[in-house]
Enzyme design. Structure first.
Site, mmCIF file in Angstrom:
data_model
loop_
_atom_site.group_PDB
_atom_site.id
_atom_site.type_symbol
_atom_site.label_atom_id
_atom_site.label_comp_id
_atom_site.label_asym_id
_atom_site.label_seq_id
_atom_site.Cartn_x
_atom_site.Cartn_y
_atom_site.Cartn_z
ATOM 1 N N ASP A 179 9.701 4.051 13.752
ATOM 2 C CA ASP A 179 10.307 2.921 14.446
ATOM 3 C C ASP A 179 11.666 2.521 13.891
ATOM 4 O O ASP A 179 12.661 2.487 14.620
ATOM 5 C CB ASP A 179 9.345 1.726 14.470
ATOM 6 N N ASP A 200 1.400 5.053 1.770
ATOM 7 C CA ASP A 200 1.061 5.979 2.843
ATOM 8 C C ASP A 200 1.657 7.354 2.543
ATOM 9 O O ASP A 200 2.680 7.470 1.866
ATOM 10 C CB ASP A 200 1.610 5.474 4.177
ATOM 11 N N ASP A 249 0.859 -1.190 0.000
ATOM 12 C CA ASP A 249 0.000 0.000 0.000
ATOM 13 C C ASP A 249 0.892 1.235 0.000
ATOM 14 O O ASP A 249 2.116 1.142 0.068
ATOM 15 C CB ASP A 249 -0.955 0.009 1.205
#
Length: 463
Positions: free
Chosen positions: A158, A76, A74
């Site tokens: 992260d 983002d 996907d």
């Protein structure tokens, strides 16, 4: 594969001692990402936000995967616009989330996820209102809506490989965290202090394993060092969230490698405590059965075949079940009720750790229940089992048990042949069962006909 990415750009082999205040900028000739590889809808979202005066970039996994020449799952977008400002730009947008507020911009079946730049935060944040991060006493972040700059956003992500920003308008990549060198060196590296970052969100330990398995990377040594010690923190994570993470771990096409990493870093036991105990007690059988199930899952995904989480979870939990069934039988329950009672208890216990939805727990129990029914083939039972909608899953599970070394008296071969032959041969196979020791199912006890009670003792009236 990454030759073009590095042929005209040199990177330091070691990370800087302090976070970068300015990004490493890669022009279009210095990386392999092509604007045409980005979703048209994602490009449109970025362009519209930029025209409205906001910063906006494609970010995260899609940039990483394109640099590795992998198809992104996907796309983002990260932006300086707040969720309300994004929604104001798109009529087809909806704000979601509480812990982490996002905007979903809908384009038919495709959803472009848009996140506002977030800022970092320490464990000693005192203010806890709707615009601040809230922490659990363990250090885990409960709310994360502290907005910040692009640089802030990069530093609070992260992993370095997920903190890359691509501008489809200028076709440049911005790298604040030395993520591109880590892609070159095939390393999963946490941004910031690993211990603190895992305490903020223990699921990051599972994500590190997932990316290492999926991309065939290593977890960088400093990022790996605290994992075993902090693994018990996963017990504080909501069970519903852990279920979603488990699906991501085992349904990404690298399930076997994921399992080995979970074991290596002591992360498997917090997810599947009963199975972890079975691994200690019977490592050869348990390990073989689980690994074979995961190999089969990876192969089905590679071939584009459907995979049901119910079958996979049935395999992951099965090694803990037989001992519990035996305990129920020792209490006096017959085999099938003993199986059903043990299955109920095991699944209920597992759901307290990982919230497996009922749409999966029911077929798990049916697959297990079929293991007690498949040996019962006398009379019409075999044909009735063939018509059962769970027969195929139960039969496949039987073959899985046999492949792990479980002795079933040739039951798998019998059922394989029974499905292939004609009706006449099937009748012969059923008759032959009665001639084999242990082949016949227990015969039902016939009830003695009830004697009719004399009318004088029936309790009725003579009037």
């Amino acid at each position: 594969m990454l030759k073009k990415l590095f042929q005209s750009f040199r990177f330091p082999l070691r990370r800087a001692a302090h976070p970068r205040s300015t990004p490493q900028v890669l022009g279009s000739r210095q990386h392999s990402v092509n604007r045409s590889s980005i979703s048209r809808n994602a490009v449109m979202v970025v362009e519209r936000l930029q025209k409205a005066g906001y910063q906006a970039y494609a970010v995260g996994g899609c940039v990483r995967d394109l640099l590795l020449e992998l198809p992104p799952k996907d796309f983002d977008v990260a932006t300086s616009a707040t969720p309300e400002q994004v929604r104001a730009e798109f009529r087809n947008a909806r704000i979601i989330g509480r812990r982490f507020r996002l905007v979903h911009v809908h384009f038919g079946r495709e959803i472009i996820e848009v996140a506002t730049f977030r800022a970092g935060h320490g464990a000693d944040d005192a203010e806890e209102d709707s615009n601040r991060a809230a922490h659990h006493e363990s250090g885990r972040i409960l709310r994360d809506n502290v907005y910040g700059t692009l640089e802030d956003d990069a530093q609070r992500r992260d992993f370095t490989i997920n903190a890359l920003y691509y501008d489809p308008v200028t076709e440049r990549i911005l790298d604040y965290t030395h993520g591109v060198p880590d892609i070159r060196n095939r390393l999963v590296r946490l941004i910031g202090d690993p211990r603190q970052r895992y305490q903020e969100d223990p699921v990051r330990m599972l994500r590190a394993v997932r990316f290492a398995a999926k991309l065939d990377f290593d977890i960088e040594k400093h990022s790996a060092a605290p994992i075993r010690e902090l693994a018990p923190l996963l017990r504080d994570i909501p069970a519903a969230r852990l279920f979603e993470e488990v699906l991501k771990l085992f349904l990404a096409g690298r399930a076997e490698r994921t399992f080995e990493l979970l074991l290596h870093y002591d992360l498997f036991a917090p997810l599947f405590p009963a199975t972890a105990q079975a691994l200690k007690e019977n490592p050869e059988y348990t390990g073989t059965l689980i690994r074979q199930a995961l190999i089969n899952t990876d192969e089905r995904i590679r071939l584009g075949k459907p995979v049901t989480p119910a079958f996979l979870l049935a395999a992951l939990l099965w090694p803990a079940l037989p001992a519990r069934v035996l305990q129920q039988q020792e209490r006096g329950l017959p085999p099938i009720p003993a199986m059903q009672e043990a299955a109920h208890d095991l699944i209920a216990e597992q759901c307290r750790r990982i919230a497996v939805p009922k749409r999966f727990t029911l077929p798990i129990r049916e697959i297990w229940d079929m293991q007690e029914r498949l040996p019962r083939r006398q009379g019409k039972r075999a044909d009735l089992l063939l018509e059962n909608p769970r027969f195929r899953a139960g039969y496949d599970f039987l073959l899985l048990r046999e492949s792990a070394g479980e002795e079933t008296g040739g039951l798998g071969d019998w059922w394989t042949r029974y499905q292939e032959v004609d009706d006449s041969t099937r009748r012969t196979m059923i008759r032959d069962l009665s001639k084999e020791d242990g082949g016949a199912a227990p015969r039902k006890r016939r009830r003695s006909p009830r004697k009719r009670r004399p009318a004088s003792q029936s309790g009725g009236s003579d009037d």
